[in-house]
Design a protein around this motif. Structure first.
Motif, PDB file in Angstrom:
ATOM      1  N   ILE A  12     -23.302  76.077 107.903  1.00 56.57           N
ATOM      2  CA  ILE A  12     -22.594  74.807 107.751  1.00 56.57           C
ATOM      3  C   ILE A  12     -22.689  74.336 106.303  1.00 56.57           C
ATOM      4  O   ILE A  12     -23.621  74.688 105.587  1.00 56.57           O
ATOM      5  N   LEU A  13     -21.710  73.544 105.898  1.00 52.82           N
ATOM      6  CA  LEU A  13     -21.723  72.915 104.578  1.00 52.82           C
ATOM      7  C   LEU A  13     -22.068  71.445 104.771  1.00 52.82           C
ATOM      8  O   LEU A  13     -21.415  70.746 105.552  1.00 52.82           O
ATOM      9  N   ILE A  14     -23.101  70.985 104.077  1.00 51.96           N
ATOM     10  CA  ILE A  14     -23.493  69.577 104.125  1.00 51.96           C
ATOM     11  C   ILE A  14     -23.145  68.978 102.768  1.00 51.96           C
ATOM     12  O   ILE A  14     -23.593  69.463 101.734  1.00 51.96           O
ATOM     13  N   ARG A  15     -22.327  67.926 102.787  1.00 48.10           N
ATOM     14  CA  ARG A  15     -21.921  67.275 101.543  1.00 48.10           C
ATOM     15  C   ARG A  15     -22.041  65.765 101.702  1.00 48.10           C
ATOM     16  O   ARG A  15     -21.937  65.224 102.797  1.00 48.10           O
ATOM     17  N   ARG A  16     -22.278  65.093 100.594  1.00 42.62           N
ATOM     18  CA  ARG A  16     -22.390  63.628 100.597  1.00 42.62           C
ATOM     19  C   ARG A  16     -21.036  63.030 100.255  1.00 42.62           C
ATOM     20  O   ARG A  16     -20.347  63.498  99.365  1.00 42.62           O
ATOM     21  N   ARG A  17     -20.662  61.988 100.975  1.00 43.49           N
ATOM     22  CA  ARG A  17     -19.369  61.324 100.768  1.00 43.49           C
ATOM     23  C   ARG A  17     -19.582  59.968 100.116  1.00 43.49           C
ATOM     24  O   ARG A  17     -20.447  59.193 100.506  1.00 43.49           O
ATOM     25  N   PHE A  18     -18.757  59.694  99.106  1.00 41.07           N
ATOM     26  CA  PHE A  18     -18.737  58.401  98.433  1.00 41.07           C
ATOM     27  C   PHE A  18     -17.331  57.834  98.561  1.00 41.07           C
ATOM     28  O   PHE A  18     -16.364  58.514  98.261  1.00 41.07           O
ATOM     29  N   TYR A  31     -16.556  63.601  97.059  1.00 45.77           N
ATOM     30  CA  TYR A  31     -17.612  64.403  97.671  1.00 45.77           C
ATOM     31  C   TYR A  31     -18.446  65.085  96.604  1.00 45.77           C
ATOM     32  O   TYR A  31     -17.947  65.458  95.550  1.00 45.77           O
ATOM     33  N   THR A  32     -19.737  65.274  96.910  1.00 42.87           N
ATOM     34  CA  THR A  32     -20.578  66.106  96.058  1.00 42.87           C
ATOM     35  C   THR A  32     -20.271  67.561  96.375  1.00 42.87           C
ATOM     36  O   THR A  32     -19.561  67.862  97.338  1.00 42.87           O
ATOM     37  N   ASN A  33     -20.798  68.482  95.584  1.00 40.29           N
ATOM     38  CA  ASN A  33     -20.578  69.907  95.837  1.00 40.29           C
ATOM     39  C   ASN A  33     -21.155  70.330  97.182  1.00 40.29           C
ATOM     40  O   ASN A  33     -20.626  71.201  97.836  1.00 40.29           O
ATOM     41  N   GLY A  34     -22.245  69.753  97.582  1.00 33.93           N
ATOM     42  CA  GLY A  34     -22.855  70.073  98.859  1.00 33.93           C
ATOM     43  C   GLY A  34     -23.688  71.340  98.799  1.00 33.93           C
ATOM     44  O   GLY A  34     -23.831  71.973  97.752  1.00 33.93           O
ATOM     45  N   PHE A  35     -24.249  71.698  99.936  1.00 32.59           N
ATOM     46  CA  PHE A  35     -25.079  72.886 100.043  1.00 32.59           C
ATOM     47  C   PHE A  35     -24.932  73.457 101.443  1.00 32.59           C
ATOM     48  O   PHE A  35     -24.588  72.755 102.386  1.00 32.59           O
ATOM     49  N   TYR A  36     -25.191  74.751 101.549  1.00 32.06           N
ATOM     50  CA  TYR A  36     -25.071  75.447 102.826  1.00 32.06           C
ATOM     51  C   TYR A  36     -26.427  75.575 103.489  1.00 32.06           C
ATOM     52  O   TYR A  36     -27.441  75.768 102.821  1.00 32.06           O
ATOM     53  N   LYS A  37     -26.429  75.453 104.828  1.00 29.61           N
ATOM     54  CA  LYS A  37     -27.647  75.648 105.618  1.00 29.61           C
ATOM     55  C   LYS A  37     -27.279  76.378 106.905  1.00 29.61           C
ATOM     56  O   LYS A  37     -26.151  76.284 107.381  1.00 29.61           O
ATOM     57  N   TRP A  38     -28.248  77.084 107.432  1.00 22.73           N
ATOM     58  CA  TRP A  38     -28.093  77.689 108.755  1.00 22.73           C
ATOM     59  C   TRP A  38     -28.420  76.636 109.797  1.00 22.73           C
ATOM     60  O   TRP A  38     -29.383  75.877 109.651  1.00 22.73           O
ATOM     61  N   ASP A  76     -25.034  59.275 105.127  1.00 23.33           N
ATOM     62  CA  ASP A  76     -23.983  59.318 104.104  1.00 23.33           C
ATOM     63  C   ASP A  76     -23.352  60.699 104.000  1.00 23.33           C
ATOM     64  O   ASP A  76     -22.429  60.889 103.218  1.00 23.33           O
ATOM     65  N   CYS A  77     -23.850  61.639 104.772  1.00 19.45           N
ATOM     66  CA  CYS A  77     -23.402  63.024 104.665  1.00 19.45           C
ATOM     67  C   CYS A  77     -22.334  63.361 105.699  1.00 19.45           C
ATOM     68  O   CYS A  77     -22.205  62.699 106.723  1.00 19.45           O
ATOM     69  N   GLU A  78     -21.590  64.406 105.381  1.00 20.67           N
ATOM     70  CA  GLU A  78     -20.624  65.002 106.303  1.00 20.67           C
ATOM     71  C   GLU A  78     -20.943  66.484 106.421  1.00 20.67           C
ATOM     72  O   GLU A  78     -21.488  67.082 105.502  1.00 20.67           O
ATOM     73  N   ILE A  79     -20.590  67.049 107.557  1.00 18.61           N
ATOM     74  CA  ILE A  79     -20.789  68.468 107.799  1.00 18.61           C
ATOM     75  C   ILE A  79     -19.429  69.111 107.983  1.00 18.61           C
ATOM     76  O   ILE A  79     -18.590  68.608 108.728  1.00 18.61           O
TER      77      ILE A  79
END
Length: 112
Positions: A12-18, A31-38, A76-79
């Motif tokens: 999944i991609l987790i990114r912060r939304r402003f 949106y920020t660049n975000g990061f990937y997590k399992w 504040d994040c979106e997936i």
């Protein structure tokens, strides 16, 4: 080669939304660049779904992740997963050591 960790087999991609105000009453999301997590992705059962509707806070998916790095995850994040965008409604720890984090989310858009 990167492999998924056991039952957490969805990337999944987790990114912060402003939200930036534009004009008189509009907003422009950034949106920020975000990061990937399992993550382990599950849907709530029907009892939880009906309870969520009664409180006017609908939860459509659960994302269980390992929160072992310093990346903060909050409401504040979106997936972004499987072509959809999910808004994080609640975050809670699943253990005493604060290693596993459960993100309770609502699906609200198709990823563009």
């Amino acid at each position: 080669m990167i492999r998924s960790a056991g039952k957490r087999n969805q990337k999944i991609l987790i990114r912060r939304r402003f939200d930036i105000p534009t004009g008189f009453s509009d907003i422009d999301p950034k949106y920020t660049n975000g990061f990937y997590k399992w993550a382990k992705v599950t849907q709530p059962n029907s009892a939880t779904y009906f309870d969520s509707i009664q409180t006017n806070n609908i939860i459509t998916h659960y994302f269980e992740v390992i929160a072992n790095d310093g990346m903060p995850i909050s409401v504040d994040c979106e997936i972004v997963w499987s072509g959809s965008v999910y808004r994080v409604k609640r975050c809670r720890w699943l253990d005493q050591l604060k290693k596993y984090l459960l993100l309770e989310c609502e699906e609200f858009a198709i990823n563009e």
